[in-house]
Design a protein around this motif. Structure first.
Motif, PDB file in Angstrom:
ATOM      1  N   GLU A  97      33.899  32.101  45.285  1.00 17.47           N
ATOM      2  CA  GLU A  97      33.202  31.479  44.162  1.00 17.47           C
ATOM      3  C   GLU A  97      32.169  32.430  43.559  1.00 17.47           C
ATOM      4  OE1 GLU A  97      30.628  27.441  43.113  1.00 17.47           O
ATOM      5  OE2 GLU A  97      31.376  27.799  45.140  1.00 17.47           O
ATOM      6  N   LYS A 101      32.174  33.999  39.674  1.00 20.60           N
ATOM      7  CA  LYS A 101      31.016  33.823  38.795  1.00 20.60           C
ATOM      8  C   LYS A 101      30.674  35.135  38.106  1.00 20.60           C
ATOM      9  CE  LYS A 101      28.673  29.908  40.981  1.00 20.60           C
ATOM     10  NZ  LYS A 101      27.481  29.464  41.747  1.00 20.60           N
ATOM     11  N   GLN A 104      32.556  35.610  34.951  1.00 21.34           N
ATOM     12  CA  GLN A 104      32.282  34.640  33.896  1.00 21.34           C
ATOM     13  C   GLN A 104      31.415  35.245  32.800  1.00 21.34           C
ATOM     14  OE1 GLN A 104      33.280  31.390  33.569  1.00 21.34           O
ATOM     15  NE2 GLN A 104      34.497  31.391  35.440  1.00 21.34           N
ATOM     16  N   GLN A 141      40.962  26.251  41.710  1.00 20.42           N
ATOM     17  CA  GLN A 141      40.002  25.808  40.700  1.00 20.42           C
ATOM     18  C   GLN A 141      39.402  26.990  39.950  1.00 20.42           C
ATOM     19  OE1 GLN A 141      37.124  23.358  42.688  1.00 20.42           O
ATOM     20  NE2 GLN A 141      38.601  21.787  43.256  1.00 20.42           N
ATOM     21  N   ASP A 144      41.965  28.527  37.601  1.00 20.12           N
ATOM     22  CA  ASP A 144      42.169  27.663  36.437  1.00 20.12           C
ATOM     23  C   ASP A 144      41.038  27.799  35.423  1.00 20.12           C
ATOM     24  OD1 ASP A 144      44.522  26.728  37.470  1.00 20.12           O
ATOM     25  OD2 ASP A 144      43.659  24.904  38.326  1.00 20.12           O
ATOM     26  N   ASN A 145      39.836  28.147  35.890  1.00 23.44           N
ATOM     27  CA  ASN A 145      38.677  28.249  35.005  1.00 23.44           C
ATOM     28  C   ASN A 145      38.357  29.687  34.604  1.00 23.44           C
ATOM     29  OD1 ASN A 145      38.136  25.440  35.003  1.00 23.44           O
ATOM     30  ND2 ASN A 145      37.159  25.612  37.006  1.00 23.44           N
TER      31      ASN A 145
END
Length: 234
Positions: A97, A101, A104, A141, A144-145
């Motif tokens: 995770e 990030k 992103q 997840q 997918d993002n």
């Protein structure tokens, strides 16, 4: 975060990579879609930004990721799977995770080598199996993002060991096969062309990968150079 990945600054172009026809055609289409993604997305059409590369070791999977990043002028983030897949499964999802990030906030190519280390199916006891399911769900997840401006690439030599749900997330799944004699001849010609004629005497070995051929070429050319220098000194 630096312990989870490293930035690869290799200057490898698409012309440096030997592709079979199917992979070459698919990557050309991928790059066209990515270039015109904003126009395509106006019509609610999906744009691919996740690629799974699979096949024999030494056939160009890692070089492809480097070349794609250079072609698109993006940072290449190579994931340190040995760190992410820690011995404590409960920490693995958190590590993944935190990595996602990072992408992103900027346009980059995120590259997972040996992807089967994350998605492989093993025999766990009930407790560990539950932890692994949480890890796989976390990856799903996060994939997918993934921002459309970033690209996720993964490579594996053992695609059969990757969870099917993970595989389905990759719009492109490209197989890298062992080069045939014709492809290896082209590779030998291309590699040897940069050296003076007197150093190009290399016995051509077949039924090997590009990486193995490259190692063979470098060793033989160096031997030729050394032997030439020794002869001059006599």
């Amino acid at each position: 975060m630096s312990s989870l990945y490293y930035l690869d600054r290799s200057k490898i172009s698409l012309d440096d990579v030997m592709f079979n026809d199917n992979v070459k055609e698919a990557l050309e289409q991928f790059l066209k879609e990515y270039k015109y993604r904003e126009v395509i997305m106006k019509y609610n059409l999906p744009v691919s930004n996740k690629i799974l590369l699979y096949g024999k070791t030494g056939c160009g999977k890692t070089m492809t990721a480097k070349a794609i990043a250079k072609h698109l002028d993006k940072k290449l983030i190579v994931v340190n799977l040995a760190t992410i897949v820690s011995s404590k499964l409960g920490e693995t999802a958190k590590n993944i995770e935190s990595l996602f990030k990072e992408v992103q906030y900027e346009s980059s190519v995120l590259f997972f080598d040996e992807f089967d280390s994350l998605g492989q199916i093993r025999d766990y006891d009930n407790k560990d199996n539950s932890e692994m399911k949480r890890v796989v769900n976390a990856i799903l997840q996060l994939i997918d993002n993934l921002p459309e401006k970033s690209i996720l690439m993964a490579a594996t030599n053992q695609i059969h060991m990757i969870d099917e749900a993970l595989r389905r997330r990759f719009e492109l799944q490209l197989e890298y096969t062992s080069p045939n004699a014709e492809a290896l001849d082209s590779y030998y010609d291309k590699m040897l062309a940069v050296y003076p004629e007197e150093y190009r005497a290399v016995e051509r070995i077949y039924d090997i990968s590009y990486a193995e051929a490259k190692t063979h070429i470098f060793k033989t050319v160096k031997d030729n150079i050394i032997n030439s220098q020794i002869a001059l000194e006599q």
